[in-house]
Design a protein around this motif. Sequence first.
Motif, PDB file in Angstrom:
ATOM      1  N   ASP A   1       0.832  -1.202   0.000  1.00 30.90           N
ATOM      2  CA  ASP A   1       0.000   0.000   0.000  1.00 30.90           C
ATOM      3  C   ASP A   1       0.867   1.253   0.000  1.00 30.90           C
ATOM      4  OD1 ASP A   1      -2.247  -1.598   0.040  1.00 30.90           O
ATOM      5  OD2 ASP A   1      -2.491  -1.460   2.224  1.00 30.90           O
ATOM      6  N   ASP A   2       1.958   1.237   0.773  1.00 26.64           N
ATOM      7  CA  ASP A   2       2.864   2.380   0.818  1.00 26.64           C
ATOM      8  C   ASP A   2       3.539   2.600  -0.531  1.00 26.64           C
ATOM      9  OD1 ASP A   2       2.231   2.757   3.460  1.00 26.64           O
ATOM     10  OD2 ASP A   2       4.066   1.819   4.239  1.00 26.64           O
ATOM     11  N   ASP A   3       3.967   1.516  -1.166  1.00 28.20           N
ATOM     12  CA  ASP A   3       4.624   1.623  -2.465  1.00 28.20           C
ATOM     13  C   ASP A   3       3.676   2.174  -3.527  1.00 28.20           C
ATOM     14  OD1 ASP A   3       6.947   0.652  -1.371  1.00 28.20           O
ATOM     15  OD2 ASP A   3       6.700  -1.389  -2.159  1.00 28.20           O
ATOM     16  N   SER A   4       2.435   1.700  -3.518  1.00 23.84           N
ATOM     17  CA  SER A   4       1.484   2.190  -4.519  1.00 23.84           C
ATOM     18  C   SER A   4       1.102   3.644  -4.233  1.00 23.84           C
ATOM     19  CB  SER A   4       0.240   1.304  -4.574  1.00 23.84           C
ATOM     20  OG  SER A   4      -0.478   1.380  -3.363  1.00 23.84           O
ATOM     21  N   ALA A   5       1.017   4.021  -2.956  1.00 20.23           N
ATOM     22  CA  ALA A   5       0.716   5.418  -2.617  1.00 20.23           C
ATOM     23  C   ALA A   5       1.860   6.326  -3.057  1.00 20.23           C
ATOM     24  CB  ALA A   5       0.470   5.569  -1.122  1.00 20.23           C
ATOM     25  N   LEU A   6       3.099   5.879  -2.884  1.00 20.98           N
ATOM     26  CA  LEU A   6       4.256   6.658  -3.315  1.00 20.98           C
ATOM     27  C   LEU A   6       4.282   6.781  -4.832  1.00 20.98           C
ATOM     28  CD1 LEU A   6       6.881   8.151  -2.653  1.00 20.98           C
ATOM     29  CD2 LEU A   6       8.053   5.949  -2.729  1.00 20.98           C
ATOM     30  N   ALA A   7       3.991   5.693  -5.528  1.00 21.27           N
ATOM     31  CA  ALA A   7       3.965   5.726  -6.990  1.00 21.27           C
ATOM     32  C   ALA A   7       2.871   6.673  -7.489  1.00 21.27           C
ATOM     33  CB  ALA A   7       3.750   4.316  -7.553  1.00 21.27           C
ATOM     34  N   ASP A   8       1.725   6.649  -6.837  1.00 17.04           N
ATOM     35  CA  ASP A   8       0.629   7.560  -7.215  1.00 17.04           C
ATOM     36  C   ASP A   8       1.021   9.009  -6.962  1.00 17.04           C
ATOM     37  OD1 ASP A   8      -0.888   5.389  -7.949  1.00 17.04           O
ATOM     38  OD2 ASP A   8      -2.086   5.376  -6.089  1.00 17.04           O
ATOM     39  N   PHE A   9       1.679   9.261  -5.824  1.00 17.55           N
ATOM     40  CA  PHE A   9       2.103  10.621  -5.496  1.00 17.55           C
ATOM     41  C   PHE A   9       3.128  11.127  -6.510  1.00 17.55           C
ATOM     42  CE2 PHE A   9       5.101  13.447  -3.251  1.00 17.55           C
ATOM     43  CZ  PHE A   9       4.244  14.514  -3.046  1.00 17.55           C
ATOM     44  N   LEU A  10       4.111  10.307  -6.845  1.00 16.20           N
ATOM     45  CA  LEU A  10       5.120  10.715  -7.822  1.00 16.20           C
ATOM     46  C   LEU A  10       4.500  10.957  -9.192  1.00 16.20           C
ATOM     47  CD1 LEU A  10       8.152   8.445  -6.841  1.00 16.20           C
ATOM     48  CD2 LEU A  10       7.904  10.914  -6.503  1.00 16.20           C
ATOM     49  N   ALA A  11       3.509  10.152  -9.557  1.00 20.21           N
ATOM     50  CA  ALA A  11       2.828  10.350 -10.838  1.00 20.21           C
ATOM     51  C   ALA A  11       2.038  11.659 -10.824  1.00 20.21           C
ATOM     52  CB  ALA A  11       1.908   9.170 -11.138  1.00 20.21           C
ATOM     53  N   SER A  12       1.476  12.004  -9.681  1.00 18.87           N
ATOM     54  CA  SER A  12       0.695  13.242  -9.607  1.00 18.87           C
ATOM     55  C   SER A  12       1.594  14.474  -9.711  1.00 18.87           C
ATOM     56  CB  SER A  12      -0.118  13.287  -8.316  1.00 18.87           C
ATOM     57  OG  SER A  12       0.731  13.481  -7.201  1.00 18.87           O
ATOM     58  N   LEU A  13       2.880  14.334  -9.400  1.00 17.12           N
ATOM     59  CA  LEU A  13       3.805  15.464  -9.506  1.00 17.12           C
ATOM     60  C   LEU A  13       4.012  15.900 -10.957  1.00 17.12           C
ATOM     61  CD1 LEU A  13       6.538  14.608  -6.848  1.00 17.12           C
ATOM     62  CD2 LEU A  13       4.815  16.409  -6.743  1.00 17.12           C
TER      63      LEU A  13
END
Length: 138
Positions: A14-26
Amino acid sequence: MMNQNQPPSDGRHDDDSALADFLASLMDYTPTIPDELVEHYVAKSGFQCPDVRLIRLVAVATQKFISEVATDALQQCKARQSAAVKDKRDKQQKQDKRLILTMEDLSKALHEYGVNVKRQEYFADSPSAGIDPASREE
């Protein structure tokens, strides 16, 4: 009852997918601090990164830091001015609602984050300050 053959679910996925989503939103986010300015200071410190997401992450972190310092400086200002109003309560019944942020307020706020700000030394007290030593003898 948990099956012992299954790995425990510790939320790492869950943490990895949240980080990937956050980086994509940047990629779609336009920070207050321009990418070029962040790239300049990052390169000046000796770090080069072609990934725009990392540059924007630094911009977001910088923006958050500046916001926290400004908020703390505002609190310092309010505390200082409310203390001054208590001292002058007898003299002045009307309270001035304007807040005046001083360098002292900002210095105190920055000190909480480990940044020490010293006052600039001024040499204008001397009548010969700023004059070329060769022209002083005239």
